[in-house]
Write an enzyme that holds these catalytic residues in place. Sequence first.
Site, short mmCIF file in Angstrom:
data_model
loop_
_atom_site.label_atom_id
_atom_site.label_comp_id
_atom_site.label_asym_id
_atom_site.label_seq_id
_atom_site.Cartn_x
_atom_site.Cartn_y
_atom_site.Cartn_z
N SER A 17 -56.82 -3.41 31.19
CA SER A 17 -56.58 -4.69 31.76
C SER A 17 -57.23 -4.74 33.14
CB SER A 17 -55.17 -5.05 31.76
OG SER A 17 -54.94 -6.18 32.52
N TYR A 36 -46.49 -3.37 33.15
CA TYR A 36 -47.74 -3.37 32.38
C TYR A 36 -48.95 -2.84 33.05
CZ TYR A 36 -51.39 -5.91 29.89
OH TYR A 36 -52.59 -6.50 29.10
P1 NDP Z 1 -52.89 -10.36 20.67
O1 NDP Z 1 -51.37 -10.41 21.02
O2 NDP Z 1 -53.99 -11.48 20.61
O3 NDP Z 1 -53.08 -9.40 19.55
C1 NDP Z 1 -52.66 -8.17 19.55
C2 NDP Z 1 -52.89 -7.31 18.56
O4 NDP Z 1 -52.17 -5.93 18.87
C3 NDP Z 1 -52.72 -7.66 17.12
O5 NDP Z 1 -53.63 -7.37 16.18
C4 NDP Z 1 -51.21 -6.95 17.09
O6 NDP Z 1 -50.93 -6.92 15.50
C5 NDP Z 1 -51.55 -5.70 17.61
N1 NDP Z 1 -50.46 -4.87 18.16
C6 NDP Z 1 -49.25 -5.51 18.91
N2 NDP Z 1 -48.33 -4.47 19.05
C7 NDP Z 1 -48.62 -3.58 18.09
C8 NDP Z 1 -47.97 -2.41 17.70
N3 NDP Z 1 -46.72 -2.21 18.29
N4 NDP Z 1 -48.59 -1.55 16.81
C9 NDP Z 1 -49.77 -2.11 16.26
N5 NDP Z 1 -50.60 -3.01 16.53
C10 NDP Z 1 -49.77 -3.98 17.41
O7 NDP Z 1 -53.72 -9.73 22.10
P2 NDP Z 1 -55.04 -9.42 22.79
O8 NDP Z 1 -56.01 -9.19 21.68
O9 NDP Z 1 -55.31 -10.52 23.83
O10 NDP Z 1 -54.81 -8.12 23.52
C11 NDP Z 1 -55.59 -7.19 22.95
C12 NDP Z 1 -55.63 -5.86 23.92
O11 NDP Z 1 -56.16 -6.49 25.29
C13 NDP Z 1 -54.21 -5.46 24.32
O12 NDP Z 1 -54.17 -4.08 24.73
C14 NDP Z 1 -54.13 -6.09 25.86
O13 NDP Z 1 -53.11 -5.63 26.72
C15 NDP Z 1 -55.30 -6.12 26.42
N6 NDP Z 1 -55.66 -7.35 27.17
C16 NDP Z 1 -55.59 -8.64 27.13
C17 NDP Z 1 -55.69 -9.61 27.67
C18 NDP Z 1 -55.85 -10.97 27.66
O14 NDP Z 1 -55.95 -11.81 28.64
N7 NDP Z 1 -55.63 -11.51 26.25
C19 NDP Z 1 -56.07 -9.30 29.19
C20 NDP Z 1 -56.32 -7.80 29.59
C21 NDP Z 1 -56.12 -6.85 28.65
P3 NDP Z 1 -49.97 -7.85 14.74
O15 NDP Z 1 -50.91 -8.85 14.45
O16 NDP Z 1 -49.50 -7.13 13.57
O17 NDP Z 1 -49.07 -8.31 15.55
#
Ligand code: NDP
Length: 244
Positions: free
Chosen positions: A139, A153
């Site tokens: 991030s 975070y």
């Molecule tokens: P979303 O919340 O849109 O999607 C999260 C994804 O991660 C889903 O597929 C979810 O699965 C999965 N997930 C969450 N917790 C778990 C777990 N315990 N075990 C397995 N899978 C899990 O998030 P983003 O797509 O926005 O984020 C993706 C990555 O990017 C993350 O690491 C986030 O920290 C990082 N990020 C995002 C930013 C943003 O602005 N969006 C900015 C910077 C970094 P399920 O659908 O089953 O819940």
Amino acid sequence: MASGRVALVTGGSRGIGASIALRLAAEGVDVAVTYERAADRAAEVVRRVEAAGRRGLAIRADSADAEQVVAAVEETVKVFGRIDVLVNNAGIYQAAPVEELTAADVDRMLAIHVRAVVLATGAAVRSMAPGGRIISIGSNLAERATVPGTALYAAGKSALTGFTRALAREVGGRGITAVVVHPGSTDTDMNPASSEYAAEQIAVTALERFNGPGDIAATVAFLAGEGGRNITGTAITVDAGANA
Ligand code: NDP
């Protein structure tokens, strides 16, 4: 990208992970995704991977559970025979003042953002061939703290940069690269561009816009392909210039 390659994208059911999975499939890669709860969304990603002519696989694996993380890597290798690209993407967001954080909050955040990355990487590199890629999604908050409440975070995400540097030294001799991609504000369920917090996030960017998930997927696809051959032990920030 050479076809016949296999990727595992953790948290590939929605958001950035789903976009990465579909982009890699479009470039000829067979793709396994993990998810925690959204079985229907993961199945839809697999359907679209298969529609692109590649093999897809959805694995329910909670990244907070060490055994499930390793089992997901092993299942991918069992079904597809190999992993060439591991994308450590699964993540959660929790903002809270540090004095309100509980031990359970800390354990869960670090289990998902750090422990799962270390264990999945360890399991994947065991059988990874030269040309392999370990790409972890950090991030831009790991590099610059813009708002209060993000200390935990940011701690977890910044751990990925140290891990990745040292990992690059460890696996480089085998022709495997390790890179962190630091997204800035990206329009997903975690951080919708339509939310009341979006305007202030856009205001700090140089390009005056949010990322789409495809912006991160395009960077990951570049790193996973020929363009990433000599990029290792470093981080690439994709944040529309928010940290500029
Ligand atoms: P979303 O919340 O849109 O999607 C999260 C994804 O991660 C889903 O597929 C979810 O699965 C999965 N997930 C969450 N917790 C778990 C777990 N315990 N075990 C397995 N899978 C899990 O998030 P983003 O797509 O926005 O984020 C993706 C990555 O990017 C993350 O690491 C986030 O920290 C990082 N990020 C995002 C930013 C943003 O602005 N969006 C900015 C910077 C970094 P399920 O659908 O089953 O819940």
